[in-house]
Design an enzyme around this catalytic site. Sequence first.
Site, PDB file in Angstrom:
ATOM      1  N   SER A 195     -14.145   8.452  19.690  1.00  0.00           N
ATOM      2  CA  SER A 195     -13.788   7.041  19.537  1.00  0.00           C
ATOM      3  C   SER A 195     -15.000   6.192  19.836  1.00  0.00           C
ATOM      4  CB  SER A 195     -12.656   6.671  20.506  1.00  0.00           C
ATOM      5  OG  SER A 195     -12.480   5.271  20.589  1.00  0.00           O
TER       6      SER A 195
ATOM      7  N   ASP B 185       0.831  19.529  15.181  1.00  0.00           N
ATOM      8  CA  ASP B 185       1.235  18.337  15.916  1.00  0.00           C
ATOM      9  C   ASP B 185       2.318  18.734  16.916  1.00  0.00           C
ATOM     10  OD1 ASP B 185       0.729  15.116  15.079  1.00  0.00           O
ATOM     11  OD2 ASP B 185       2.409  15.510  16.441  1.00  0.00           O
TER      12      ASP B 185
ATOM     13  N   LYS C  22     -13.275  10.611  25.651  1.00  0.00           N
ATOM     14  CA  LYS C  22     -13.925  10.599  24.344  1.00  0.00           C
ATOM     15  C   LYS C  22     -15.447  10.766  24.467  1.00  0.00           C
ATOM     16  CE  LYS C  22     -10.261  10.085  21.787  1.00  0.00           C
ATOM     17  NZ  LYS C  22      -9.820  11.175  20.867  1.00  0.00           N
TER      18      LYS C  22
ATOM     19  N   VAL D 136      -1.625  20.692  22.099  1.00  0.00           N
ATOM     20  CA  VAL D 136      -2.979  21.245  22.200  1.00  0.00           C
ATOM     21  C   VAL D 136      -3.498  21.301  23.631  1.00  0.00           C
ATOM     22  CG1 VAL D 136      -3.581  20.560  19.842  1.00  0.00           C
ATOM     23  CG2 VAL D 136      -4.100  19.018  21.768  1.00  0.00           C
TER      24      VAL D 136
ATOM     25  N   TYR E 253      -9.309   7.147  28.833  1.00  0.00           N
ATOM     26  CA  TYR E 253      -9.490   7.327  27.394  1.00  0.00           C
ATOM     27  C   TYR E 253     -10.967   7.361  27.019  1.00  0.00           C
ATOM     28  CZ  TYR E 253      -9.062   6.485  22.372  1.00  0.00           C
ATOM     29  OH  TYR E 253      -9.154   6.586  21.001  1.00  0.00           O
TER      30      TYR E 253
ATOM     31  N   VAL F 250      -8.994   0.661  13.832  1.00  0.00           N
ATOM     32  CA  VAL F 250      -8.417   1.118  12.562  1.00  0.00           C
ATOM     33  C   VAL F 250      -7.041   0.476  12.387  1.00  0.00           C
ATOM     34  CG1 VAL F 250      -7.593   3.130  11.274  1.00  0.00           C
ATOM     35  CG2 VAL F 250      -9.680   3.292  12.640  1.00  0.00           C
TER      36      VAL F 250
ATOM     37  N   ASN G 168      -8.235  16.341  15.988  1.00  0.00           N
ATOM     38  CA  ASN G 168      -7.889  14.922  15.920  1.00  0.00           C
ATOM     39  C   ASN G 168      -6.836  14.504  16.942  1.00  0.00           C
ATOM     40  OD1 ASN G 168      -7.490  12.213  14.476  1.00  0.00           O
ATOM     41  ND2 ASN G 168      -5.469  13.163  14.238  1.00  0.00           N
TER      42      ASN G 168
END
Length: 252
Positions: free
Chosen positions: A136, A36, A153, A59, A149, A182, A85
Amino acid sequence: MSMTRTTAIVTGAARGIGLATTDLFLAEGRRVAMVDRDADELQRVAAERENVIPITCDVSDPEAVAAMARRAVADLGEVHALVNNAGVADFGPIDECDFATCQRVMGTNLDGVFLCSQALSPALRAVSGAIVNIASISGLRASTLRVAYGTSKAAVIHLTRQQAAEWGEHGVRANCVCPGPVRTKLAMAVHTQEIIDAYHDAIPLNRYGSEREVAEVICFLCSDRAAYVTGQTLAADGGFESTGVGLPALRG
């Protein structure tokens, strides 16, 4: 052929789905390299767990990823699973999404998956390991306010298929999980009651998912129970994607 799977690397592991996945891997008896960019939070949660290796890494930075991969392989010995992730989100109208914003989102969400997978592919090929990329529901169905976004994805979904097609001959499996809404602390902090009610109406299971429920899917795909599953995109979304643009009022 089944073999003992004892290690995993999880990016974006300091919170949310990444942390839930880490905990499930630990329950399976794996050692986990937790990756992370939030060094303080990563150290805090790692200190509460055994058999983890915290590695601070952005990352989207190729040099940082290369260093992370070297350390993870050195400390773990073998890499049986990689869960890509780590991700960022920036929501707003398409006309207000400037190039810098798009680059930032793509840098983590897409480039990060590419860089981590490339850096760790030799280790994964050596043990016929598994990759699970986290995309996603926004990569499967277009939505307003999600141009960078959602596009990032969608690209992750196709990158997963490329990985499956090319690394399959080395025994490496690559699959993609697309979470729907979520119930994370962040989501609950920013979702109004109107948004929550709208999601409940639009999702066939009539509720948000939990981090643990998504993590269960990820860990299954990393396990030998999914030994003949590769190149697949699995929406863990309570049926949200299956309903398309159908009106909840017409279900009954």
